[in-house]
Design an enzyme around this catalytic site. Structure first.
Site, short mmCIF file in Angstrom:
data_model
loop_
_atom_site.label_atom_id
_atom_site.label_comp_id
_atom_site.label_asym_id
_atom_site.label_seq_id
_atom_site.Cartn_x
_atom_site.Cartn_y
_atom_site.Cartn_z
N TYR A 68 27.42 -2.96 -11.51
CA TYR A 68 27.06 -4.44 -11.33
C TYR A 68 27.62 -4.53 -9.88
O TYR A 68 27.02 -5.33 -8.73
CB TYR A 68 27.56 -5.00 -11.99
N ASP A 113 12.67 -17.97 -16.60
CA ASP A 113 13.24 -16.95 -16.88
C ASP A 113 12.14 -16.01 -17.40
O ASP A 113 11.60 -16.31 -17.64
CB ASP A 113 14.33 -17.62 -17.95
N ILE A 114 12.94 -15.06 -18.51
CA ILE A 114 11.67 -13.86 -19.35
C ILE A 114 11.23 -14.42 -20.58
O ILE A 114 10.61 -14.40 -21.25
CB ILE A 114 12.51 -12.47 -19.19
N LYS A 160 26.03 -5.87 -5.84
CA LYS A 160 26.39 -7.16 -4.86
C LYS A 160 27.17 -7.33 -3.96
O LYS A 160 26.86 -7.88 -3.21
CB LYS A 160 27.59 -8.24 -6.26
N GLN A 184 23.90 -18.83 -18.98
CA GLN A 184 25.74 -19.30 -18.94
C GLN A 184 25.71 -20.33 -17.45
O GLN A 184 25.89 -21.24 -17.24
CB GLN A 184 25.97 -18.18 -18.16
N1 SER Z 1 31.65 -12.28 -14.49
C1 SER Z 1 31.11 -11.56 -13.86
C2 SER Z 1 31.27 -10.13 -14.70
O1 SER Z 1 31.74 -10.47 -15.56
C3 SER Z 1 31.70 -11.76 -12.79
O2 SER Z 1 30.99 -11.95 -12.00
O3 SER Z 1 30.01 -9.55 -14.88
#
Ligand code: SER
Length: 315
Positions: A143, A35-36, A147, A13
């Site tokens: 996630y 990219d892959i 991060k 995106q």
């Molecule tokens: N837009 C992302 C997500 O929803 C957040 O960094 O995972």
């Protein structure tokens, strides 16, 4: 030969629009998309593409040497919702790719790195409104943990080895060229596709879930402005807070209804609700404004109008 810019995860995106914008600024041949898997038509037609897995250190080093890369944008990642389903794979992709790039920068094979962080670095104990740059974090998603760890490593490589790595904590990003995939904020893009096609949408987040969001043009401009800033101006080497607009699914559907009066929304929150509930509603981005002049240009009304217009051309 002029040095080049390498985009890892160029077909996603953000990567798609970042690549197209950087190609306009620097010339197509100087921006290598990788990219892959292959991306959309416009991206693939716009300049060189290389099939590359950012978790493979040797392939990455070969590409950097071969193309005389001086700047890397590492946009390959697994987002929050998918990462909850595949924690090991998410950790591997998100962290290994970052280490691979930071190590090349440490060895002076590349000069400058951009790495995206996210509002997901914050957690349930973080102050929800106007979340400050430095505050309690304690992310509760795979996630978010990746991060936050990544931010610490970026700051460490900067302080310890002088690596010029720059980062932004992106909010949910809204765009029409390439769809997001696997994120918790994806509802704010899906809703436009469904509004145009079916005049209705079933939201996987509840009516009152407020989250920070941004139109893609603002996100790309922020990224390029940060990368062009004088390094001495940059006080934050973990990742900068960034704010543009905040809204709930209910407020977004009201904005859509101004264009499509019979649009209807229903609510069926799923596992993504808990992820959204752990994130801030709005962000205090004072350091980004002070250090490199950040100012958003798109609010909810403008974003809604553009999304419906651009996606409407396709249907
Ligand atoms: N837009 C992302 C997500 O929803 C957040 O960094 O995972």
């Amino acid at each position: 030969m002029a040095k080049t810019i390498l985009i890892l995860g160029a077909c996603g995106q953000i990567g798609t629009e970042l690549t197209l914008t950087l190609r306009n600024l620097h010339g197509s041949e100087r921006v290598i998309a990788s990219d892959i898997r292959e991306g959309g038509e416009e991206l693939m037609a716009s300049g060189p593409f290389e099939s590359l897995d950012a978790t493979d250190p040797n392939a990455l080093e070969d590409a950097v040497m071969h193309h005389e890369v001086e700047e890397v944008y590492l946009m390959a990642a697994m987002l929050s919702a998918t990462a909850e389903k595949f924690p090991d794979r998410a950790w591997h992709l998100n962290m290994t790719s970052l280490f691979n790039v930071l190590k090349l920068a440490k060895e002076k094979m590349i000069d400058k790195v951009f790495w995206p962080s996210s509002i997901a670095v914050f957690g349930p104990n973080t102050p929800k409104d106007r979340t400050p740059q430095s505050t309690i974090m304690e992310p509760s998603t795979v996630y978010g943990i990746s991060k936050q760890a990544g931010e610490r490593w970026c700051e460490y490589y900067n302080r310890k080895f002088g690596v010029d790595v720059r980062s932004l904590r992106y909010p949910g990003l809204i765009s029409w060229k390439t769809e997001p995939g696997g994120g918790t904020t994806d509802y704010a893009v899906e809703i436009f596709h469904h509004a145009l096609k079916h005049k209705s949408y079933t939201s996987f987040l509840s009516a009152g879930t407020e989250l920070p969001m941004m139109y893609m043009d603002d996100a790309i401009r922020a990224t390029i402005t940060l990368m062009r800033a004088n390094p001495e101006q940059l006080q934050v080497r973990s990742s900068y807070n960034l704010q543009a607009m905040s809204f709930t699914p209910d407020q977004l559907s009201a904005a859509i209804r101004k264009h499509i009066p019979d649009f209807r929304i229903r609510y069926e929150p799923d596992y993504r609700q808990a992820i959204a509930d752990s994130w801030p509603g709005s962000i205090d981005d004072t350091p980004a404004r002070e250090d490199w002049g950040w100012e958003p240009q798109f609010g909810l009304e403008e974003t809604t109008a553009i999304m419906l217009k651009e996606l409407g051309k396709r249907s």
